[in-house]
Write an enzyme that holds these catalytic residues in place. Structure first.
Site, mmCIF file in Angstrom:
data_model
loop_
_atom_site.group_PDB
_atom_site.id
_atom_site.type_symbol
_atom_site.label_atom_id
_atom_site.label_comp_id
_atom_site.label_asym_id
_atom_site.label_seq_id
_atom_site.Cartn_x
_atom_site.Cartn_y
_atom_site.Cartn_z
ATOM 1 N N HIS A 41 48.293 0.802 62.385
ATOM 2 C CA HIS A 41 48.052 1.717 61.270
ATOM 3 C C HIS A 41 47.924 0.898 60.002
ATOM 4 O O HIS A 41 48.558 -0.145 59.852
ATOM 5 C CB HIS A 41 49.209 2.712 61.157
ATOM 6 N N CYS A 61 42.325 5.359 58.731
ATOM 7 C CA CYS A 61 43.293 4.768 57.802
ATOM 8 C C CYS A 61 42.802 3.422 57.291
ATOM 9 O O CYS A 61 43.175 3.004 56.193
ATOM 10 C CB CYS A 61 44.662 4.623 58.474
#
Length: 1034
Positions: free
Chosen positions: A855, A455
């Site tokens: 994230h 990510c």
């Protein structure tokens, strides 16, 4: 007591007096009462609730019933018995009909009061039977919605057993089919929609709890809409059920319908027509998905007669739905499929041709981003149809005039769309329609599949892709036959722009761009990756240019003398100068920073200019702000691994000078950063500068002190802190060559050349020496939509030695004057800073509490170089003693207006999921989700086109991007065909699995390979998923 209360509520006393007495009656419920007294109070309150003449009487009845029922539970249990409930449900109460929703309101209130009593079980059994009876009597929407609310609050009242549950679901579906709105005004329609939603929500709960009831319910639904009885037209409210059908069942259900020999063509035609009518239901989700799936399924089994009849019958109705924004996305999807698949005759297209021009003009008058986006899609569709059915100039000329200013798709893309959409391209195995479920159909953007803790790369790539000018430059490069990293980036950008996939897997680019020290499938820092990527692209282009120049020089050297040959070699390997052509990375992201160190003892100065691609902004420590004016670099504040990082660009031979960033910690906690450290204190030594001199400089630190009382920092504050003067003292003293000793000094940083794209990294990860871990600074930072960057372009008579420190400047008249001017003492500068306006383009967000987990996702929007000049003045000169960087400049006034004008111009890129969002969501992300903080910011310079012409001579540009080279378009075309094959194979697999497995209620939007606890489709708030505790980076 009951007589007093009854007389009171019906008396003519003032309402405030009545309320006071009622309050005392309610409070007296705590006192002991006989059974007869309790029963009298229960009977009176029941009568008031059900037959009260006004809202006050009904409210009094509810208050008294709840108070006395709570304190006299045994007596209320005896009163609220099976006989009372059954009588209410079957006969009503006095003049009140048993079909009045007030009856169910009263029963629900009674159930709450006796939930802990044994007799409630008997009432549950009674209500299970009565609920089934009620739905069989086709209750109107208000009563049915009230019944479903009661059953939702008390699921024990739902009919039990497979047979009764199945009958209940089927009868409830039939009840919805009989729903009709009681009015046409907006409040009435809103109430009607909410009632339908309440009923369909209960069905979803039953289907989820008992999956065996789902398929029979759907069979009942199809039986209703396929019936040929013209005396009964099923309600469009049935569309509310579609959103609750698991999308995984599309393949098996459509195949079952289209291959069932018992389903006649007339029934299928009727059902398909009514499903298309459902497009008018405002809250119907996925209706277009099921309609398109059924159309494709019928084409797969070659039932073309049904398709022709339905298309000709409904195409105009579907087109008319485009006038209504709420149902426009679904209608446009169905219209596109119907037109593009109807390729044997222009009849269907020509039915809507007379209505196209008026709709186009309506979209243009709206001026809304959503209308513009739909106009783009509609224009592309119309262009495809006119290309396919050429030869009707008299019909098409008005349309061409109306859309002449809209981009035209390439011929290759038109052919690709037509080839994919034809009925004959539908395999008999029924290709999957799940691609319609992606966010791409709505946003027009493509996601990036997470390859396992990637990510950090995905968020950076999407931010670079949304840097419009940079993307266009990359796509316009002629890199045929080159296997460079830039070629791979061009390939990735091309697929993001033109693929039909909802998400693309960037495996090749990931392997080529991953830093060697990055462990695969592990947490990494996105800013470090971005820095490495830009540096690689920069160095690669320089190397290729050098090799090309070397090759050219070798050809010349074959014809020239040995002396000339040596000269050419020297030129090839000479360092880059400003006169040489800059690399693409330098043009887009490169800026220059000047660092000046002034000895506070002899006033001599040393200065250095260095290039940067991003500025790393440290957070201001509160302790230093309270005690110190300018930033002080004391020994206690300087950690082992971080003080100042400043790498030069393009001032050294190829391969020796990476394009990098500038970091100044300035007394903050040590920022985790791997890189060369420049130490300004060679040895702790003498202290010649007096305290008075230090105080004189530190008194000019008002800017830092002003930040102490602020609850929320802004990017402006951090940039001010970055550019604020910095005192080098204590163990961090500066070695002055003129004084030949360590001296207190002042360091000043000035931006002297601004980049086209300004990248700001907020240094959020700090090292905790006590726990030996890296912690995250979770402070909220306000993000201005328009930022003004102070740029000092000074013409100094002092020679500046680029790439090295100009130490020991003589204090001549010129040097002394210049030294005085560079002091932050309020004197005039050589040149006042020029404020260059920037517009926020992208924000990379880190969700998590440390650098070891979390994230990354990004917010971005399309920002072109030539923004509206009226948004902000291009440059403004300000006095440095007034402000380093304006916190509330003229541009800030229009920030809200900017975002209000384009509410859907922002996108949220969360790996494979892309959705619309707003600037308000970007601003409020940390306040709503404390672990989600802005980390890397991209700002685009306003009123600048980067020397890039966006006009295409051949008219083949699509959405403003340059036409792709043939090999790239061929690769995308090949991949799109492969994608259809993958969908077909997936459909076969899903059909086999669905035929033998029960319904799956896995929510749509999650990546198929998401592990438990990884980020799901929610974007902000840590990415959500099923758990955010102990989550790894995905």
């Amino acid at each position: 007591m009951d007589k007093i209360l009854e007389g009171l509520v019906s008396s003519s006393h003032p309402l405030p007096l009545k309320r006071v007495i009622v309050r005392r009656v309610v409070e007296s419920a705590e006192t002991p009462l006989s059974q007869a007294q309790c029963r009298a109070m229960f009977a009176l309150s029941t009568r008031l609730v059900l037959q009260g003449l006004d809202p006050f009487q009904r409210q009094v009845g509810r208050q008294v019933l709840e108070a006395y029922g709570r304190y006299h539970r045994d007596e209320f249990e005896a009163f609220f018995n099976r006989g009372l409930v059954l009588g209410l449900l079957q006969r009503g109460y006095g003049e009140l009909s048993n079909r009045d929703p007030a009856i169910l309101d009263y029963i629900q209130a009674g159930l709450r009061l006796i939930m802990s009593c044994p007799s409630v079980l008997e009432l549950f059994e009674l209500l299970q039977v009565e609920a089934l009876r009620l739905v069989c009597e086709r209750p109107p929407p208000p009563l049915c919605a009230r019944l479903c609310q009661l059953l939702g609050d008390f699921p024990q009242c739902l009919p039990r057993g497979r047979k009764l549950s199945l009958a209940f679901c089927q009868q409830l579906v039939r009840s919805i089919a009989h729903f009709q709105s009681q009015g046409t005004r907006e409040p009435e329609l809103r109430l009607y929609v909410s009632q339908v939603t309440q009923v369909s929500g209960l069905l979803r709960s039953v289907w989820k709890a008992e999956p065996d009831t789902l398929l029979p319910s759907l069979q009942e639904l199809f039986a209703i809409i396929s019936a040929a009885d013209t005396s009964f037209e099923p309600s469009v409210a049935l569309a509310s059920l579609v959103q609750h059908i698991p999308l995984q069942m599309i393949t098996v259900l459509i195949r079952s319908l289209t291959t069932d020999p018992n389903v006649k063509d007339a029934s299928m035609t009727q059902a398909l027509c009514r499903m298309i009518d459902w497009l008018s239901w405002p809250l119907a989700q996925h209706v277009e998905t099921w309609v398109i799936a059924l159309l494709k399924g019928l084409a797969a089994v070659q039932k073309f007669t049904i398709l022709i009849d339905v298309t000709l019958l409904k195409i105009e109705l579907v087109f008319n739905r485009l006038w209504f924004p709420l149902v426009r996305p679904g209608a446009l999807a169905v219209l596109s499929h119907m037109l593009l698949s109807f390729q044997h005759s222009p009849e269907a297209f020509h039915l809507i041709v007379p209505h196209v021009v008026s709709l186009v003009h309506s979209f243009k008058r709206d001026g809304l981003p959503s209308s513009t986006a739909f106009l783009m899609q509609l224009t592309e569709l119309i262009q495809c149809m006119m290309y396919h059915y050429s030869g009707f100039p008299e019909l098409y000329e008005p349309i061409l005039e109306a859309i002449k200013d809209m981009p035209k798709p390439t011929e290759e893309k038109i052919k690709l769309i037509l080839n994919q959409s034809a009925w004959t391209s539908q395999s008999s195995s029924l290709p999957s329609c799940l691609s319609r479920l992606s966010g791409k159909s709505e946003t027009g953007k493509t996601g990036l599949i997470n390859l396992g803790n990637t990510c950090y790369m995905n968020s950076v790539i999407q931010a670079l892709f949304m840097a419009t000018d940079f993307r266009r430059h990359v796509l316009s490069l002629n890199l045929n036959g080159c296997n460079s990293l830039m070629r791979k980036l061009q390939h990735l950008f091309a697929f993001l722009a033109h693929t039909q996939r909802e998400a693309y897997a960037p495996r090749i680019f990931f392997e080529a761009s991953r830093p060697p020290w990055f462990t695969p499938r592990s947490q990494q820092d996105c800013s470090e990756y971005l820095r490495f990527l830009l540096d690689r692209l920069h160095e690669e282009e320089r190397t290729l240019k050098a090799l090309s120049s070397l090759k050219a020089s070798e050809n010349i050297m074959n014809e020239e003398s040995q002396t000339q040959e040596a000269d050419h070699k020297a030129q090839v390997f000479a360092p880059c100068t400003e006169s040489e052509e800059r690399t693409l990375i330098e043009k887009m992201f490169g800026g220059k920073l000047r660092t000046i160190i002034c000895c506070l003892n002899c006033k001599s100065m040393s200065q250095k200019e260095e290039a940067f691609t991003d500025l790393s902004l440290a957070f201001c420590p509160p302790t230093s702000l309270e005690n110190v004016g300018p930033k002080c670099m004391e020994s206690s504040e300087v950690k082992d691994d971080c003080m100042v990082q400043a790498n030069t660009l393009a001032n050294s031979p190829v391969g020796e000078t990476p394009l990098s960033n500038l970091e100044v910690n300035g007394g903050c906690d040590a920022i985790v950063n791997e890189g060369p450290i420049k130490n300004f204190s060679a040895e702790p030594n003498s202290e010649n500068t007096t305290n008075a001199e230090l105080d004189e400089v530190q008194d000019n630190g008002g800017m830092s002190q002003r930040l102490v009382g602020k609850s929320t920092l802004s990017v402006t504050d951090l940039l001010n802190y970055f550019l604020a003067p910095e005192i080098l003292s204590g163990d961090n003293k500066y070695y002055c060559e003129k004084c030949a000793s360590l001296q207190n000094a002042e360091k000043t940083m000035q931006i002297i050349e601004e980049p086209e794209y300004l990248i700001l990294t907020l240094l959020r990860f700090s090292y905790d020496p006590k726990c030996h871990v890296r912690r995250k600074i979770l402070d909220n930072v306000s993000l201005p939509l328009v930022l003004e960057l102070p740029v000092k372009r000074t013409t100094s008579s002092l020679a500046v030695d680029l790439g090295s420190w100009s130490a020991g400047v003589e204090v001549s008249d010129i040097g002394e004057n210049l030294a005085k001017k560079l002091k932050p003492s309020g004197a005039d500068e050589v040149a006042c800073p020029r404020l260059v306006p920037y517009t926020l383009s992208s924000v990379v967000v880190h969700s998590g509490v440390s650098s070891e987990s979390g994230h990354y996702y990004s917010y971005a929007r399309n920002v072109t170089g030539s923004g509206p000049s009226a948004l902000c003045h291009q440059s403004t000169a300000v006095s440095p003693q007034d402000k380093l960087l304006t916190e509330e400049g003229p541009c800030t006034v229009v920030e809200n207006e900017l975002d209000m004008e384009m509410p859907r111009e922002w996108f949220l890129f969360n790996d494979s999921r892309v959705t619309f969002t707003s600037f308000q969501s970007v601003q409020k992300i940390t306040s709503r989700f404390p672990k989600d903080t802005a980390y890397v910011l991209f700002y685009k310079k306003q009123n600048s086109t980067c020397g890039f012409n966006t006009n295409s001579a051949n008219g083949l540009w699509v959405n403003g991007d340059p036409p792709l080279q043939k090999d790239l378009m061929d690769a995308i075309t090949k991949d799109n065909k492969l994608y259809l094959q993958e969908q077909e194979l997936s459909a076969r697999t899903q059909a086999l699995q669905a035929a033998s497995a029960s319904c799956s209620f896995r929510p749509n939007g999650f990546d198929d390979n998401d592990p438990p606890g990884s980020c799901g489709p929610t974007g902000g708030g840590g990415g959500g998923g099923f758990s955010t505790v102990g989550r790894l980076v995905f």
